[in-house]
Design a protein around this motif. Structure first.
Motif, PDB file in Angstrom:
ATOM      1  N   ASP A  52      12.879   2.661  -3.560  1.00 18.49           N
ATOM      2  CA  ASP A  52      11.460   2.886  -3.861  1.00 18.49           C
ATOM      3  C   ASP A  52      11.200   3.014  -5.361  1.00 18.49           C
ATOM      4  O   ASP A  52      10.069   2.827  -5.812  1.00 18.49           O
ATOM      5  CB  ASP A  52      10.947   4.135  -3.139  1.00 18.49           C
ATOM      6  CG  ASP A  52      10.932   3.955  -1.628  1.00 18.49           C
ATOM      7  OD1 ASP A  52      10.820   2.804  -1.155  1.00 18.49           O
ATOM      8  OD2 ASP A  52      11.043   4.970  -0.923  1.00 18.49           O
ATOM      9  N   ALA A  55       9.360   0.100  -7.088  1.00 14.72           N
ATOM     10  CA  ALA A  55       7.894   0.050  -7.096  1.00 14.72           C
ATOM     11  C   ALA A  55       7.344   0.717  -8.356  1.00 14.72           C
ATOM     12  O   ALA A  55       6.424   0.195  -9.001  1.00 14.72           O
ATOM     13  CB  ALA A  55       7.323   0.713  -5.841  1.00 14.72           C
ATOM     14  N   ALA A  59       5.553  -1.218 -11.515  1.00 16.66           N
ATOM     15  CA  ALA A  59       4.157  -0.839 -11.764  1.00 16.66           C
ATOM     16  C   ALA A  59       3.880  -0.635 -13.252  1.00 16.66           C
ATOM     17  O   ALA A  59       2.745  -0.776 -13.690  1.00 16.66           O
ATOM     18  CB  ALA A  59       3.809   0.431 -10.988  1.00 16.66           C
ATOM     19  N   GLY A  89       1.534  -6.144  -5.791  1.00 13.19           N
ATOM     20  CA  GLY A  89       2.212  -4.928  -5.340  1.00 13.19           C
ATOM     21  C   GLY A  89       1.580  -4.354  -4.083  1.00 13.19           C
ATOM     22  O   GLY A  89       2.281  -3.918  -3.166  1.00 13.19           O
ATOM     23  N   TYR A  92       2.394  -6.744  -1.194  1.00  9.55           N
ATOM     24  CA  TYR A  92       3.797  -6.555  -0.859  1.00  9.55           C
ATOM     25  C   TYR A  92       3.987  -5.266  -0.060  1.00  9.55           C
ATOM     26  O   TYR A  92       4.680  -5.249   0.953  1.00  9.55           O
ATOM     27  CB  TYR A  92       4.638  -6.517  -2.142  1.00  9.55           C
ATOM     28  CG  TYR A  92       6.118  -6.443  -1.895  1.00  9.55           C
ATOM     29  CD1 TYR A  92       6.884  -7.588  -1.782  1.00  9.55           C
ATOM     30  CD2 TYR A  92       6.757  -5.214  -1.760  1.00  9.55           C
ATOM     31  CE1 TYR A  92       8.248  -7.526  -1.553  1.00  9.55           C
ATOM     32  CE2 TYR A  92       8.115  -5.137  -1.531  1.00  9.55           C
ATOM     33  CZ  TYR A  92       8.852  -6.294  -1.430  1.00  9.55           C
ATOM     34  OH  TYR A  92      10.191  -6.223  -1.192  1.00  9.55           O
ATOM     35  N   PHE A  93       3.365  -4.180  -0.522  1.00  8.03           N
ATOM     36  CA  PHE A  93       3.466  -2.911   0.197  1.00  8.03           C
ATOM     37  C   PHE A  93       2.955  -3.072   1.633  1.00  8.03           C
ATOM     38  O   PHE A  93       3.600  -2.630   2.584  1.00  8.03           O
ATOM     39  CB  PHE A  93       2.676  -1.814  -0.525  1.00  8.03           C
ATOM     40  CG  PHE A  93       2.625  -0.522   0.245  1.00  8.03           C
ATOM     41  CD1 PHE A  93       3.717   0.329   0.270  1.00  8.03           C
ATOM     42  CD2 PHE A  93       1.492  -0.173   0.964  1.00  8.03           C
ATOM     43  CE1 PHE A  93       3.683   1.516   0.996  1.00  8.03           C
ATOM     44  CE2 PHE A  93       1.446   1.009   1.692  1.00  8.03           C
ATOM     45  CZ  PHE A  93       2.546   1.855   1.708  1.00  8.03           C
ATOM     46  N   ASP A  97       6.405  -2.841   3.494  1.00  9.11           N
ATOM     47  CA  ASP A  97       6.622  -1.453   3.906  1.00  9.11           C
ATOM     48  C   ASP A  97       5.864  -1.079   5.172  1.00  9.11           C
ATOM     49  O   ASP A  97       6.377  -0.338   5.993  1.00  9.11           O
ATOM     50  CB  ASP A  97       6.251  -0.496   2.767  1.00  9.11           C
ATOM     51  CG  ASP A  97       7.222  -0.596   1.606  1.00  9.11           C
ATOM     52  OD1 ASP A  97       8.427  -0.680   1.870  1.00  9.11           O
ATOM     53  OD2 ASP A  97       6.778  -0.601   0.449  1.00  9.11           O
TER      54      ASP A  97
END
Length: 176
Positions: A52, A55, A59, A89, A92-93, A97
């Motif tokens: 994690d 990320a 960012a 992002g 993608y999340f 996720d």
């Protein structure tokens, strides 16, 4: 800067981020950055994993470009590029996720061929537990699952985990 130029920069950045994500995943995360990414190829205990941190790392450029383009007087296009990185992002999340790894509870079942393809490609990526020997490094675009399975077979299933509950010397093919 005209909004249409900014929008073009934004869209180009979102699309370009897939290429960046592929390169970063293939040669950074499955290379020198494996010490963080390895946690993502193991069962997760709790809500977080070392992976994690990527990320947060990825960012930083987005935040800097947004800040510079909006507040610090840099070229305004940097704000659009920073927003494109942030949008990728977020996408993608949502895909990775939420939908694939179900880190947030949901009952979504993919129906489209596209969604089934990227989910299956990512799962085939995760059948390999090691740094080497895996397939499918992109995320919003993925090769056909049958091509990925053939590639795993060609590599003699190097690093492929045994099916859940099976002994390590299980005779069946975990990729088929």
């Amino acid at each position: 800067m005209h909004w249409a130029t900014g929008l073009l920069l934004f869209v180009a950045t979102v699309l370009g981020m897939e290429g960046f994500a592929y390169v970063a995943h293939r040669w950074l995360m499955h290379g020198p950055g494996w010490f963080l990414h390895e946690s993502h190829h193991r069962p997760r205990h709790g809500n977080w994993e070392l992976n994690d941190l990527y990320a947060a790392i990825f960012a930083v450029p987005s935040i800097m470009l947004l800040l510079g383009g909006v507040q610090l007087g840099w070229w305004p296009g940097f704000a659009w590029i920073g927003a494109g990185i942030a949008a990728y992002g977020a996408i993608y999340f949502g895909f990775h996720d939420v939908i694939v790894h179900k880190r947030l509870a949901h009952r979504y079942l993919p129906k489209s061929t596209y969604m089934k393809r990227i989910i299956q490609a990512h799962r085939l990526h995760h059948v390999v537990e090691t740094k080497h020997g895996t397939v499918s490094f992109g995320f919003l675009w993925a090769p056909k699952p049958e091509d990925l399975k053939a590639e795993l077979k060609r590599r003699n299933r190097v690093g492929v985990r045994a099916p859940v509950g099976a002994p390590a010397e299980h005779e069946t093919d975990p990729v088929d």
